[in-house]
Design an enzyme around this catalytic site. Structure first.
Site, short mmCIF file in Angstrom:
data_model
loop_
_atom_site.label_atom_id
_atom_site.label_comp_id
_atom_site.label_asym_id
_atom_site.label_seq_id
_atom_site.Cartn_x
_atom_site.Cartn_y
_atom_site.Cartn_z
N GLY A 21 -6.93 35.24 33.88
CA GLY A 21 -7.02 33.92 33.12
C GLY A 21 -7.84 33.97 32.03
CG ASN A 23 -4.49 31.07 29.43
OD1 ASN A 23 -4.80 31.63 30.47
ND2 ASN A 23 -4.43 29.74 29.39
N GLY A 25 -11.31 28.96 28.38
CA GLY A 25 -12.73 28.86 28.91
C GLY A 25 -13.25 30.15 28.72
N GLY A 27 -12.84 32.87 30.21
CA GLY A 27 -11.86 34.23 30.25
C GLY A 27 -11.38 34.43 28.69
CB SER A 138 -19.67 29.45 40.66
OG SER A 138 -20.32 28.15 40.72
CE1 TYR A 164 -15.27 27.13 41.73
CE2 TYR A 164 -17.65 26.29 41.92
CZ TYR A 164 -16.42 26.93 41.19
OH TYR A 164 -16.83 27.55 40.03
#
Length: 293
Positions: A21, A23, A25, A27, A138, A164
């Site tokens: 990931g 690409n 945020g 990451g 998280s 989540y």
């Protein structure tokens, strides 16, 4: 646990680092900062075009490869095609609170993407990894429970944030059990975890309810840090001199922002018996197990 870790970030020069990931945020920020430290960064992304656009904006050596964590066939293909040694794998990609959906293999989308995809990827790549595996969890893990009777929300009403929380709790349980197994075989590789606190990224662009998404983004924008600040705990988990199973997060206001430190986790995230059971179930669901090292 009170010591700052950002002064302990080690050099990443000439190290091969895979960021899932990468690409957008956290990451993207993580990958950009590592590339700026002269690491050889690989963006493992679902959309190669977006990955290339992100890579073009980074300074340094950045490669882009296709990986869809919501499709175990894609995970296997990525692992089969990636034959080079890897110094650090950063399991960063994730989705947050979408409407009920399923991966290509029929798993609830958050559990399937955030946990099972990374579980399979890590075990398939582990023989090539030389230093560590970093998995992003998280503060939301604290509201999570592992419901072994209904991991995919087939028999209970679907609650996006609860799902989540389950996936992020699974990330920490995975890290602890992975570290136990690595220690058992004297692998010389460690597993760590990190969380960004509250960072203003597109992860919070909730799907399905535009009003709720707008209100949430506005509120988070008032109290959060930017994606580069949010990426610093990941950098520490990836490069600092810390023990296996460490968990790094921000130090201020209940771990929502500030400089990184080693942070605690919920009682559920410390349950070794649940961690072992989750590992066994994850092996059964993905068909991927802990490799011989």
């Amino acid at each position: 646990m009170g010591n700052r870790l950002d002064d302990n970030i080690s050099s990443a020069a000439n190290r091969t680092i895979v960021v899932t990931g990468g690409n957008s945020g956290i990451g993207r920020a993580t990958a950009s900062m590592l590339a700026g430290m002269d690491a050889q960064v690989v963006l493992a992304v679902r959309d190669p075009a977006k990955g290339r656009a992100a890579a073009d904006a980074m300074r340094g050596t950045v490669d882009v490869r296709h990986l869809d964590l919501a499709d175990l066939a894609s995970v296997r293909a990525f692992a089969e095609e990636f034959t080079e040694p890897i110094d650090i794998l950063i399991n960063n990609a994730g989705i947050m609170a979408p409407p009920l959906g399923h991966t290509a293999d029929g798993f609830e989308s958050q559990f399937g993407t955030n946990h099972l995809g990374h579980f399979a990827l890590t075990n398939l790549l582990l023989p090539q990894i030389r230093d560590r595996v970093v998995t992003i969890s998280s503060i939301g893990h604290r509201m999570g429970t592992i419901n072994f009777d209904d991991l995919n929300w087939e028999r209970r009403p679907y609650k996006p944030m609860a799902a989540y929380g389950q996936s992020k709790l699974a990330n920490l349980l995975f890290t602890s059990e992975l570290q136990r197994r690595l220690t058992e075989v004297n692998a010389g590789v460690i597993a760590t975890a990190a969380h960004p606190g509250l960072a203003a990224t597109n992860l919070y662009r909730l799907q399905g309810n535009r009003l709720l998404a707008s209100v949430t983004e506005a509120a988070i924008g008032l109290i959060s840090q930017d994606e580069h600040q949010g990426a610093v705990p990941t950098l520490c988990a990836a490069t600092a001199d810390i023990p296996g199973n460490s968990y790094v997060g921000p130090r201020r206001f209940k771990e929502t922002f500030g400089q990184p430190k080693l942070v605690g986790r919920s009682a559920a995230a410390k349950d070794a018996q649940v961690a072992r059971r989750l590992w066994t179930v994850s092996e059964e669901l993905t068909g991927v197990g802990f490799p011989e090292l």
